[in-house]
Design a protein around this motif. Structure first.
Motif, short mmCIF file in Angstrom:
data_model
loop_
_atom_site.label_atom_id
_atom_site.label_comp_id
_atom_site.label_asym_id
_atom_site.label_seq_id
_atom_site.Cartn_x
_atom_site.Cartn_y
_atom_site.Cartn_z
N ARG A 163 -4.75 96.88 32.40
CA ARG A 163 -3.96 97.53 31.35
C ARG A 163 -3.06 96.52 30.64
NH1 ARG A 163 -1.78 100.96 34.39
NH2 ARG A 163 0.10 99.75 34.83
N SER A 164 -2.38 95.66 31.40
CA SER A 164 -1.41 94.73 30.81
C SER A 164 -2.09 93.67 29.97
CB SER A 164 -0.57 94.06 31.92
OG SER A 164 0.13 95.02 32.67
N VAL A 165 -3.14 93.05 30.52
CA VAL A 165 -3.83 91.99 29.78
C VAL A 165 -4.55 92.56 28.57
CG1 VAL A 165 -5.55 90.16 29.93
CG2 VAL A 165 -4.06 90.61 31.88
N HIS A 166 -5.15 93.72 28.73
CA HIS A 166 -5.86 94.36 27.62
C HIS A 166 -4.89 94.69 26.49
CE1 HIS A 166 -8.30 97.27 25.38
NE2 HIS A 166 -9.36 96.85 26.06
N TRP A 167 -3.72 95.24 26.86
CA TRP A 167 -2.73 95.61 25.84
C TRP A 167 -2.23 94.38 25.09
CZ3 TRP A 167 2.34 93.74 26.61
CH2 TRP A 167 3.24 94.05 25.56
N TRP A 168 -1.92 93.31 25.80
CA TRP A 168 -1.30 92.17 25.16
C TRP A 168 -2.29 91.29 24.40
CZ3 TRP A 168 2.78 90.29 23.07
CH2 TRP A 168 2.89 88.92 22.82
N THR A 169 -3.43 90.96 25.01
CA THR A 169 -4.34 90.00 24.39
C THR A 169 -5.27 90.63 23.37
OG1 THR A 169 -5.98 90.26 26.17
CG2 THR A 169 -4.28 88.57 26.47
N ARG A 170 -5.48 91.93 23.44
CA ARG A 170 -6.33 92.65 22.49
C ARG A 170 -7.74 92.08 22.40
NH1 ARG A 170 -2.35 94.70 17.54
NH2 ARG A 170 -0.98 95.89 18.89
N PRO A 171 -8.53 92.25 23.46
CA PRO A 171 -9.92 91.76 23.43
C PRO A 171 -10.77 92.64 22.53
CG PRO A 171 -9.54 93.05 25.40
CD PRO A 171 -8.21 92.94 24.71
N THR A 172 -11.93 92.11 22.12
CA THR A 172 -12.89 92.92 21.39
C THR A 172 -13.92 93.52 22.33
OG1 THR A 172 -14.31 90.98 21.00
CG2 THR A 172 -12.63 91.49 19.32
N HIS A 173 -14.11 92.88 23.50
CA HIS A 173 -15.08 93.35 24.49
C HIS A 173 -14.53 93.07 25.89
CE1 HIS A 173 -17.38 92.76 20.80
NE2 HIS A 173 -18.28 93.59 21.27
N VAL A 174 -15.05 93.83 26.87
CA VAL A 174 -14.60 93.70 28.26
C VAL A 174 -15.81 93.71 29.18
CG1 VAL A 174 -13.15 94.66 30.10
CG2 VAL A 174 -12.49 94.97 27.70
N THR A 175 -15.78 92.87 30.21
CA THR A 175 -16.85 92.88 31.21
C THR A 175 -16.28 92.72 32.61
OG1 THR A 175 -18.95 91.86 31.90
CG2 THR A 175 -17.24 90.38 31.09
N VAL A 176 -16.92 93.36 33.58
CA VAL A 176 -16.60 93.19 35.00
C VAL A 176 -17.86 92.61 35.65
CG1 VAL A 176 -15.88 94.26 37.16
CG2 VAL A 176 -15.00 95.12 34.98
N ARG B 159 -14.97 99.95 25.88
CA ARG B 159 -16.15 99.99 26.74
C ARG B 159 -16.14 98.82 27.73
NH1 ARG B 159 -20.06 101.01 21.50
NH2 ARG B 159 -19.67 103.26 21.30
N ILE B 160 -16.68 99.08 28.91
CA ILE B 160 -16.76 98.03 29.92
C ILE B 160 -18.23 97.72 30.19
CG2 ILE B 160 -16.30 97.41 32.31
CD1 ILE B 160 -13.76 98.90 32.22
N ILE B 161 -18.57 96.45 30.04
CA ILE B 161 -19.92 95.98 30.31
C ILE B 161 -19.97 95.61 31.79
CG2 ILE B 161 -21.68 94.30 29.69
CD1 ILE B 161 -20.13 93.91 27.02
N ASN B 162 -20.54 96.49 32.59
CA ASN B 162 -20.57 96.29 34.04
C ASN B 162 -21.80 95.49 34.45
OD1 ASN B 162 -18.21 97.83 34.85
ND2 ASN B 162 -19.34 99.64 34.20
N VAL B 163 -21.58 94.54 35.36
CA VAL B 163 -22.66 93.72 35.91
C VAL B 163 -22.82 94.08 37.38
CG1 VAL B 163 -23.43 91.37 36.40
CG2 VAL B 163 -22.18 91.86 34.28
N ALA B 164 -24.05 94.21 37.85
CA ALA B 164 -24.30 94.55 39.24
C ALA B 164 -24.06 93.34 40.13
CB ALA B 164 -25.74 95.04 39.42
N GLY B 165 -23.41 93.58 41.30
CA GLY B 165 -23.14 92.53 42.26
C GLY B 165 -23.81 92.83 43.59
N ASN B 166 -23.75 91.88 44.50
CA ASN B 166 -24.40 92.08 45.79
C ASN B 166 -23.76 93.22 46.60
OD1 ASN B 166 -22.37 89.69 45.91
ND2 ASN B 166 -22.40 90.45 48.01
N HIS B 167 -22.45 93.45 46.42
CA HIS B 167 -21.81 94.56 47.12
C HIS B 167 -22.08 95.91 46.44
CE1 HIS B 167 -19.76 92.43 50.25
NE2 HIS B 167 -19.19 91.61 49.40
N ASP B 168 -22.73 95.87 45.28
CA ASP B 168 -23.08 97.10 44.57
C ASP B 168 -24.50 97.56 44.90
OD1 ASP B 168 -20.58 97.04 43.16
OD2 ASP B 168 -21.44 95.54 41.82
N ILE B 169 -25.45 96.60 44.90
CA ILE B 169 -26.84 96.96 45.15
C ILE B 169 -27.49 96.09 46.23
CG2 ILE B 169 -27.17 97.87 42.82
CD1 ILE B 169 -28.59 95.26 42.08
#
Length: 594
Positions: free
Chosen positions: A184-197, A260-270
């Motif tokens: 929330r804090s970084v998104h509010w301040w830096t104002r990204p155009t896209h987000v990924t995890v 929107r969040i661009i989610n990437v699959a990790g080893n702990h996910d699948i």
């Protein structure tokens, strides 16, 4: 005369404590909730064409000074007026384009939400040996003996598990809000155009359906509250004829993709290659999005640009310039190495990669840029990053159980396949390949590297090499494609977990019209360990409770109630009794007259 000690007044003590506690609490709270500001966090800026020196932090701050609605209204009005009045002699003055990069990706790595599997009472029960004690307590020697064992287990095991479970429940609750605070804090301040995890959204691939659903709900409703999954209709499969996922704004007035969040699959996910099944894949895709897809974003040409200079198969085949476009490739790389449990799922991944390669622009063209979002980092020799190459295989079937990095062969496929680079200068485009960047997670400590191959090296087989990014820049290894040293930057984003400093990555990508190439830069924004978050909120709670108590006591004092006296009970009254008795004794000791 006898002296008696005076009792300290509770109201006075509380007042002095609050005088120190409240300012400290306010100061720490301000720092915590504005930490991106105090840390001067900002997306890197494109270099200025003039001699003007620009600060990324000041440019970010300016975006908060100017009301967003005013900027949006100006840009929208300008675009509308230009479209309607395209034939007028003097078009209206255009809105000033943003000085920030048109593509700003907030990158977050490995939140790894834990849950009931880390809480003992969830799988052992509450005081299980107490039930056993009741069941085994019989008037027999064996029953009494077993009962004594149960009593010991209750005292040494059940009690510990209970308090550990309470601590863990509180810890998980706070950790969710700690991660949410970072986003929330970084998104509010830096104002990204896209987000990924970048993978490992949850803490284990071996969760049952109910627990996985709980963690997915916490992910969307608590940690990333207000965000949304990329619509399924936009998660495209590579094709020759494709629809754009959106446009990049030169005026910084579009926030559609920022939610929107661009989610990437990790080893702990699948799981790793030896774990991945269709069921694990299906439930991840339902909750977070596909494991393999692409997104394409186009940067509109500047006003007045002569489009005739671009490549056209009919009118201008000599040009190598294409309309500026970013291609985001979301890739599951957990089953690139072998042996894999499901050869079908592995074939699906390789088929996807082949389609990415076959639908990419030829390496000779300019104007396109590939951003690869994946989880497991590329191969690096021991000593380059914190994680060293490690592979472990299941004993029962020999499939891949765990890996810290991709194998040399899989990494080479990345570099020479998707990006089209080659160790041979006789390859198409001189082996320079396509411009791009690779982002991943997995290595919680993070790492920033540069992979390259020297086509002019003499003797022996040409091999890919890797250096830390700063070292490669310092040694001027970066940017030598024209001299036969193609390469690509790989950023392994440091984890956002508290043990790794609550990190967030800031990737800026902009288009250089002079060279007709995309360029990128990266920075980080750490919060610090979770202990700071806990400290601030505990101090705030104590300060609020203390202030409420002080105000309540003050109100009681106004109506005539002696709060201090009530606190100490009859201590003051008892202290005065000896003094009165002493005066009586003195009176009696006086000689009687007459």
């Amino acid at each position: 005369m006898t002296r008696f000690c005076s009792f300290p007044k509770p109201m006075a003590i509380l007042r002095h404590v609050l005088r120190v506690l409240i300012p400290v609490s306010i100061a720490l709270t301000i720092y915590l909730y504005l930490y991106p500001v105090f840390g001067a966090c900002a997306f890197p800026l494109p270099p200025s064409s003039s001699s003007e020196t620009r600060s990324p932090f000041l440019e970010t701050a300016k975006s908060h000074w100017v009301p967003a609605f005013l900027a949006n209204a100006t840009a929208t009005a300008t675009a509308t007026a230009t479209a309607i009045n395209s034939s007028i002699e003097e078009p209206p003055a255009p809105a000033l384009p943003s000085k920030k990069a048109p593509f700003r990706l907030l990158t977050l790595g490995d939140p790894q939400l834990e849950g009931s599997t880390s809480i003992p009472i969830e799988y052992l029960g509450v005081f299980p040996h107490a039930k056993s004690l009741v069941r085994n307590f019989k008037l027999s020697r064996l029953g009494i003996k077993q009962a004594l064992h149960d009593v010991v287990d209750i005292l040494l095991e059940d009690t510990f598990n209970f308090f550990e479970s309470v601590r863990k429940i509180i810890d998980l609750f706070g950790n969710d809000f700690y991660l949410a605070h970072i986003y929330r804090s970084v998104h509010w301040w830096t104002r990204p155009t896209h987000v990924t995890v970048l993978g490992d959204l949850v803490g284990s691939q071996w969760l049952n359906e109910a627990e996985f659903t709980k963690r997915a709900n916490r992910y969307w409703n608590r940690v990333f509250r207000g965000a949304e999954k990329v619509p399924n209709s936009l998660q495209a499969y590579p094709a020759e004829e494709y629809d754009l996922s959106g446009y990049l704004s030169r005026f910084d007035n579009d926030t559609t993709w920022a939610r929107r969040i661009i989610n990437v699959a990790g080893n702990h996910d699948i799981g790793y290659a030896g774990d991945i099944t269709t069921n694990l894949t299906a439930r991840f895709e339902k909750a977070f999005g596909k494991i393999n897809y692409e997104l394409r974003f186009e940067l509109p040409l500047p006003e007045g640009f002569d489009s005739k200079t671009l490549y056209d198969p009919d009118t201008n085949t000599e040009s190598t310039r294409l309309i500026p476009e970013l291609r985001l490739v979301v890739l599951n790389d957990m089953n690139l190495d072998t042996p894999a449990l499901s050869t079908q799922l592995q074939d699906d991944t390789y088929t996807f990669i082949n389609n990415v390669i076959n639908t990419a622009a030829a390496v000779e063209f300019e104007g396109h840029y590939t951003v690869i979002l994946t989880h497991i980092p590329l191969y690096k020799p021991t000593g380059v990053c914190v994680d060293q190459p490690f592979f472990e295989f299941h004993s029962h079937d020999g499939t891949l159980k765990e890996q810290n990095q991709l194998s040399v062969a899989a990494s080479k496929g990345f570099l020479e396949g998707i990006l089209g680079m080659s160790a041979s200068s006789s390859a198409p485009g001189g082996g320079k390949g396509r411009r791009g960047i690779i982002l991943n997670g997995h290595d919680h400590a993070g790492c920033d590297t540069y992979h390259y191959v020297n086509q002019t090296a003499e003797g022996g087989e040409l091999e890919w090499q890797v250096k830390r990014w700063r070292q490669a820049v310092r040694e001027k290894t970066v940017g030598k494609e024209a001299e036969g040293v193609p390469g690509v930057r790989e950023i392994t984003v440091r984890s956002m977990m508290g043990d790794f400093g609550g990190n967030a990555g800031l990737l800026s990508i902009w288009f250089d019209e002079e060279s007709w190439q995309w360029k990128a830069d990266y920075d980080t924004c750490p919060l610090g360990t979770q202990h700071l978050w806990w400290l601030v909120h505990i101090l705030d709670l104590i300060a609020v409770v203390g202030l409420v108590v002080y105000i309540a006591c003050g109100a009681l004092k106004v109506v005539g109630l002696d709060v201090d006296g009530l606190f100490w009970g009859s201590s003051k009254a008892s202290a005065k009794m000896p003094a009165a008795t002493t005066q009586t004794e003195k009176a009696r000791a006086q000689p009687k007259s007459g």
